[in-house]
Design a protein around this motif. Structure first.
Motif, short mmCIF file in Angstrom:
data_model
loop_
_atom_site.label_atom_id
_atom_site.label_comp_id
_atom_site.label_asym_id
_atom_site.label_seq_id
_atom_site.Cartn_x
_atom_site.Cartn_y
_atom_site.Cartn_z
N VAL A 83 61.84 14.43 50.13
CA VAL A 83 62.09 13.16 49.47
C VAL A 83 60.82 12.34 49.60
CG1 VAL A 83 63.50 11.06 49.42
CG2 VAL A 83 64.56 13.26 50.02
N SER A 84 60.25 11.96 48.46
CA SER A 84 58.97 11.26 48.45
C SER A 84 59.09 9.91 47.78
CB SER A 84 57.94 12.10 47.68
OG SER A 84 57.77 13.34 48.28
N VAL A 85 58.05 9.11 47.98
CA VAL A 85 57.95 7.80 47.33
C VAL A 85 56.60 7.72 46.64
CG1 VAL A 85 57.95 5.30 47.63
CG2 VAL A 85 59.39 6.72 49.11
N ASP A 86 56.61 7.47 45.35
CA ASP A 86 55.38 7.24 44.60
C ASP A 86 55.04 5.77 44.75
OD1 ASP A 86 53.45 6.66 42.67
OD2 ASP A 86 54.35 7.98 41.16
N GLN A 87 54.07 5.49 45.61
CA GLN A 87 53.71 4.10 45.93
C GLN A 87 53.31 3.29 44.70
OE1 GLN A 87 53.84 2.62 49.26
NE2 GLN A 87 55.22 4.37 49.23
N GLY A 88 52.71 3.94 43.72
CA GLY A 88 52.29 3.25 42.51
C GLY A 88 53.45 2.80 41.64
N ARG A 89 54.61 3.45 41.79
CA ARG A 89 55.79 3.09 41.00
C ARG A 89 56.77 2.20 41.74
NH1 ARG A 89 57.93 8.47 38.16
NH2 ARG A 89 59.20 6.94 37.08
N CYS A 90 56.61 2.10 43.06
CA CYS A 90 57.53 1.30 43.87
C CYS A 90 57.31 -0.19 43.58
CB CYS A 90 57.33 1.58 45.36
SG CYS A 90 58.43 0.61 46.43
N ILE A 91 58.39 -0.90 43.25
CA ILE A 91 58.31 -2.33 42.96
C ILE A 91 58.82 -3.17 44.13
CG2 ILE A 91 58.39 -2.04 40.46
CD1 ILE A 91 61.42 -2.76 40.63
N GLY A 92 59.18 -2.52 45.23
CA GLY A 92 59.61 -3.24 46.42
C GLY A 92 60.96 -3.92 46.28
N ARG A 107 59.42 -1.02 55.04
CA ARG A 107 58.71 -1.84 54.05
C ARG A 107 57.35 -2.23 54.60
NH1 ARG A 107 58.17 -7.39 52.68
NH2 ARG A 107 57.93 -7.64 50.44
N ASN A 108 56.31 -1.96 53.83
CA ASN A 108 54.96 -2.32 54.23
C ASN A 108 54.80 -3.83 54.04
OD1 ASN A 108 52.05 -2.97 53.73
ND2 ASN A 108 51.82 -0.80 54.21
N SER A 109 54.48 -4.52 55.11
CA SER A 109 54.39 -5.97 55.07
C SER A 109 53.23 -6.47 54.21
CB SER A 109 54.28 -6.54 56.48
OG SER A 109 53.17 -5.98 57.15
N LYS A 110 52.22 -5.63 54.00
CA LYS A 110 51.06 -6.04 53.18
C LYS A 110 51.27 -5.78 51.70
CE LYS A 110 47.64 -5.58 56.80
NZ LYS A 110 46.48 -4.87 57.30
N THR A 111 51.84 -4.61 51.36
CA THR A 111 51.98 -4.25 49.94
C THR A 111 53.37 -4.54 49.38
OG1 THR A 111 52.71 -1.98 50.38
CG2 THR A 111 50.31 -2.37 50.26
N GLY A 112 54.36 -4.63 50.24
CA GLY A 112 55.73 -4.82 49.79
C GLY A 112 56.42 -3.53 49.40
#
Length: 179
Positions: A83-92, A107-112
Motif C-alpha cells: 500500500v503506497s502513497v503518491d505524495q504528489g497526488r495527496c491533498i492532505g 501527517r507530515n507537519s511541513k507538507t500536510g
C-alpha cells in the motif's frame, strides 16, 4: 508476482526502538513522525502474566480502507501488495487517516501530506530482499519476504510459528504476528 509481507515475533521484541529509528532515518522523517509505534499488551492469566511489546505499522491490507476512501487515488495498492502513497497526488484531506483501522498513518507537519510504512526494500543481497527495520532489529524479531513463495523464510516462519495478522485477518493484512 511477488507479494511482500512481514512477520513480527513479539516474543522476541524488546522494544529497543532500533527498527523505529532506522525507519525514521531511511524515510527522512521529522523527530515527531514515525511509521512504527509501540503498544504494550498483557498476555496470560493472573498470576502468570507478562507484558509484551507490540510494534505497530501499516499492515498493507489487501482490502485497504485507506485506498478506497482516497479521493485522488494517492493511496493505492500496488501489484506487489504494498500500500503506497503518491505524495504528489495527496491533498492532505486526512480521509485515509480516518479510515485506517490501525491508526498508523502519519501527517507530515511541513507538507500536510499523509504517509506511512512503505516496506522500504533497501537492498537485495543474494536474491533476498529486506527492509530497513528488519536489518536494524538486534533480536531478529522481524522477517520480510514474499508471501506467495512457500519456500521463503517469511512464509515458512508464518507456518512454523502459527503467526496470524493482528486483527485476525480483518483486512487481509500482510503483516503477521507471533504472540
Amino acid at each position: 508476482m511477488t507479494r511482500y509481507g512481514m512477520l513480527i515475533d513479539t516474543t522476541k521484541c524488546v522494544g529497543c526502538s532500533a527498527c523505529r529509528t532506522a525507519c525514521q532515518r531511511q524515510n527522512n522523517l521529522e523527530p515527531d513522525e514515525d511509521f512504527i509505534r509501540y503498544e504494550r499488551a498483557e498476555t496470560g492469566t493472573y498470576p502468570n502474566t507478562r507484558v509484551e511489546t507490540v510494534p505497530l505499522q501499516c499492515m498493507h491490507c489487501e482490502d485497504a480502507p485507506c485506498a478506497s476512501v482516497c479521493p485522488t487515488g494517492a493511496a493505492h495498492v500496488g501489484a506487489d501488495g504494498i500500500v503506497s502513497v503518491d505524495q504528489g497526488r495527496c491533498i492532505g484531506c486526512l480521509y485515509c487517516m480516518s479510515a485506517c483501522p490501525y491508526q498508523v498513518r502519519v501527517r507530515n507537519s511541513k507538507t500536510g501530506a499523509v504517509d506511512k510504512c512503505r516496506f522500504c526494500v533497501v537492498h537485495t543481497e543474494k536474491g533476498a530482499t529486506s527492509c530497513t527495520c528488519v536489518d536494524a532489529c538486534p533480536t531478529h524479531a522481524r522477517i520480510f519476504g514474499d508471501l506467495d513463495d512457500p519456500d521463503s523464510e517469511v512464509s515458512r516462519a508464518i507456518v512454523e510459528k502459527h503467526a496470524r495478522p493482528i486483527a485476525d485477518d480483518l483486512t487481509r493484512a500482510k503483516v503477521y504476528y507471533v504472540r
